[in-house]
Design a protein around this motif. Structure first.
Motif, PDB file in Angstrom:
ATOM      1  N   ALA A 159      -6.023 -12.721  15.480  1.00 11.71           N
ATOM      2  CA  ALA A 159      -6.795 -11.645  14.862  1.00 11.71           C
ATOM      3  C   ALA A 159      -6.354 -10.285  15.407  1.00 11.71           C
ATOM      4  O   ALA A 159      -6.263  -9.307  14.659  1.00 11.71           O
ATOM      5  CB  ALA A 159      -8.288 -11.858  15.083  1.00 11.71           C
ATOM      6  N   ALA A 160      -6.056 -10.229  16.699  1.00  9.56           N
ATOM      7  CA  ALA A 160      -5.537  -8.985  17.286  1.00  9.56           C
ATOM      8  C   ALA A 160      -4.189  -8.629  16.664  1.00  9.56           C
ATOM      9  O   ALA A 160      -3.885  -7.444  16.459  1.00  9.56           O
ATOM     10  CB  ALA A 160      -5.417  -9.115  18.802  1.00  9.56           C
TER      11      ALA A 160
ATOM     12  N   LEU B 156      -4.900  -7.139  13.203  1.00  5.03           N
ATOM     13  CA  LEU B 156      -5.414  -5.786  13.377  1.00  5.03           C
ATOM     14  C   LEU B 156      -4.284  -4.812  13.742  1.00  5.03           C
ATOM     15  O   LEU B 156      -4.176  -3.732  13.173  1.00  5.03           O
ATOM     16  CB  LEU B 156      -6.494  -5.776  14.460  1.00  5.03           C
ATOM     17  CG  LEU B 156      -7.175  -4.453  14.738  1.00  5.03           C
ATOM     18  CD1 LEU B 156      -7.939  -3.959  13.507  1.00  5.03           C
ATOM     19  CD2 LEU B 156      -8.103  -4.584  15.931  1.00  5.03           C
ATOM     20  N   THR B 157      -3.437  -5.224  14.663  1.00 10.59           N
ATOM     21  CA  THR B 157      -2.312  -4.376  15.065  1.00 10.59           C
ATOM     22  C   THR B 157      -1.362  -4.146  13.895  1.00 10.59           C
ATOM     23  O   THR B 157      -0.868  -3.031  13.696  1.00 10.59           O
ATOM     24  CB  THR B 157      -1.569  -4.999  16.262  1.00 10.59           C
ATOM     25  OG1 THR B 157      -2.511  -5.160  17.334  1.00 10.59           O
ATOM     26  CG2 THR B 157      -0.413  -4.136  16.718  1.00 10.59           C
TER      27      THR B 157
ATOM     28  N   CYS C  25      -2.153  -4.086  10.700  1.00 13.02           N
ATOM     29  CA  CYS C  25      -2.800  -3.126   9.787  1.00 13.02           C
ATOM     30  C   CYS C  25      -2.628  -1.701  10.291  1.00 13.02           C
ATOM     31  O   CYS C  25      -2.269  -0.800   9.525  1.00 13.02           O
ATOM     32  CB  CYS C  25      -4.284  -3.453   9.648  1.00 13.02           C
ATOM     33  SG  CYS C  25      -4.658  -4.964   8.734  1.00 13.02           S
TER      34      CYS C  25
ATOM     35  N   MET D  79     -10.551  -2.512   6.817  1.00  9.36           N
ATOM     36  CA  MET D  79     -10.526  -2.439   8.284  1.00  9.36           C
ATOM     37  C   MET D  79     -11.855  -2.787   8.950  1.00  9.36           C
ATOM     38  O   MET D  79     -11.848  -3.353  10.046  1.00  9.36           O
ATOM     39  CB  MET D  79     -10.040  -1.062   8.734  1.00  9.36           C
ATOM     40  CG  MET D  79      -8.595  -0.788   8.347  1.00  9.36           C
ATOM     41  SD  MET D  79      -7.435  -2.113   8.815  1.00  9.36           S
ATOM     42  CE  MET D  79      -7.564  -2.037  10.596  1.00  9.36           C
TER      43      MET D  79
ATOM     44  N   VAL E 287     -11.848  -6.503   9.327  1.00  7.43           N
ATOM     45  CA  VAL E 287     -10.776  -6.932  10.237  1.00  7.43           C
ATOM     46  C   VAL E 287     -11.162  -6.635  11.681  1.00  7.43           C
ATOM     47  O   VAL E 287     -10.998  -7.488  12.564  1.00  7.43           O
ATOM     48  CB  VAL E 287      -9.418  -6.291   9.866  1.00  7.43           C
ATOM     49  CG1 VAL E 287      -8.364  -6.565  10.924  1.00  7.43           C
ATOM     50  CG2 VAL E 287      -8.942  -6.810   8.511  1.00  7.43           C
ATOM     51  N   VAL E 288     -11.692  -5.436  11.943  1.00  5.56           N
ATOM     52  CA  VAL E 288     -12.125  -5.098  13.304  1.00  5.56           C
ATOM     53  C   VAL E 288     -13.255  -6.030  13.741  1.00  5.56           C
ATOM     54  O   VAL E 288     -13.246  -6.554  14.859  1.00  5.56           O
ATOM     55  CB  VAL E 288     -12.551  -3.613  13.404  1.00  5.56           C
ATOM     56  CG1 VAL E 288     -13.272  -3.324  14.718  1.00  5.56           C
ATOM     57  CG2 VAL E 288     -11.339  -2.701  13.259  1.00  5.56           C
TER      58      VAL E 288
ATOM     59  N   ALA F 161     -11.905  -9.578  14.377  1.00  2.59           N
ATOM     60  CA  ALA F 161     -11.118  -9.623  15.615  1.00  2.59           C
ATOM     61  C   ALA F 161     -12.028  -9.546  16.837  1.00  2.59           C
ATOM     62  O   ALA F 161     -11.857 -10.309  17.799  1.00  2.59           O
ATOM     63  CB  ALA F 161     -10.088  -8.493  15.626  1.00  2.59           C
TER      64      ALA F 161
ATOM     65  N   THR G  52     -11.630  -3.990  21.245  1.00  2.00           N
ATOM     66  CA  THR G  52     -11.397  -4.086  19.800  1.00  2.00           C
ATOM     67  C   THR G  52     -12.540  -3.435  19.036  1.00  2.00           C
ATOM     68  O   THR G  52     -12.317  -2.632  18.122  1.00  2.00           O
ATOM     69  CB  THR G  52     -11.250  -5.562  19.385  1.00  2.00           C
ATOM     70  OG1 THR G  52     -10.129  -6.128  20.085  1.00  2.00           O
ATOM     71  CG2 THR G  52     -11.049  -5.708  17.891  1.00  2.00           C
TER      72      THR G  52
ATOM     73  N   ARG H  58      -5.817   4.396  17.651  1.00  2.00           N
ATOM     74  CA  ARG H  58      -6.351   3.102  17.196  1.00  2.00           C
ATOM     75  C   ARG H  58      -5.250   2.045  17.210  1.00  2.00           C
ATOM     76  O   ARG H  58      -5.492   0.895  17.599  1.00  2.00           O
ATOM     77  CB  ARG H  58      -6.972   3.245  15.814  1.00  2.00           C
ATOM     78  CG  ARG H  58      -8.104   4.264  15.831  1.00  2.00           C
ATOM     79  CD  ARG H  58      -8.851   4.425  14.554  1.00  2.00           C
ATOM     80  NE  ARG H  58      -8.037   4.504  13.358  1.00  2.00           N
ATOM     81  CZ  ARG H  58      -8.524   4.369  12.138  1.00  2.00           C
ATOM     82  NH1 ARG H  58      -9.812   4.160  11.947  1.00  2.00           N
ATOM     83  NH2 ARG H  58      -7.742   4.473  11.094  1.00  2.00           N
TER      84      ARG H  58
ATOM     85  N   ALA I 151      -5.274  -1.341  19.585  1.00  2.34           N
ATOM     86  CA  ALA I 151      -5.063  -2.665  18.990  1.00  2.34           C
ATOM     87  C   ALA I 151      -3.839  -3.343  19.598  1.00  2.34           C
ATOM     88  O   ALA I 151      -3.869  -4.540  19.913  1.00  2.34           O
ATOM     89  CB  ALA I 151      -4.913  -2.545  17.469  1.00  2.34           C
TER      90      ALA I 151
END
Length: 157
Positions: free
Chosen positions: A21-22, A25-26, A28, A67, A70-71, A74, A97, A137, A141
């Motif tokens: 998940a991280a 996020l990274t 994105c 987002m 997703v945040v 995560a 996160t 951000r 991430a």
């Protein structure tokens, strides 16, 4: 001497999910920092305030709608990793996160509103500030991803 079992050296499903998940996020934020902000800045450099306003009116709500989940996913995965391992590292990574959400609201919120209504000479300065302040951000991430990936390998030696 007793040998640790293979199971003890295997990362839990929860820690793997948190790390994945991280990574999402990274990814994105990488796209946003290296494609979206550059697009916005090119419109600013061309002096096209109307295009910046039209883009922001569409781009920001769509980006937010991606987002926020997703945040949250995560951060929740990191919470689940903490529950599975009781390792406070995963709880800290989840908090880091999650902090991306309040950062967005508190630091970028005013610029987001202004750019959705952009017109006049302040548009360029506001857009440049927004783009510059967008990058922390990605840094957060990416740091979470790197620490999580390292934590996965910690017990697998």
């Amino acid at each position: 001497a007793a040998r640790p079992s293979a199971m003890a050296a295997t990362p839990s499903t929860a820690t793997v999910a948190a790390t994945a998940a991280a990574g999402v996020l990274t990814g994105c934020f990488t796209f946003a920092s290296f494609v979206d902000t550059r697009t916005i800045l090119q419109l600013v450099d061309a002096g096209d305030d109307a295009a910046v306003r039209r883009l922001f009116a569409i781009w920001w709500p769509n980006g937010r709608d991606l987002m926020v989940p997703v945040v949250c996913i995560a951060a929740s995965c990191h919470g689940a990793a903490w529950l599975a391992t009781r390792d406070p590292l995963w709880l800290g990574l989840g908090a880091a996160t999650f902090s991306i959400g309040p950062y967005t609201a508190l630091v970028l919120g005013e610029d987001i509103g202004a750019l959705r209504e952009a017109s006049g000479p302040e548009t360029a300065a506001t857009a440049r500030r927004f783009c510059r302040l967008h990058h922390p951000r990605l840094a957060m991430a990416a740091a979470v991803l790197l620490v999580a990936a390292r934590a996965l390998t910690r017990g697998a030696k």
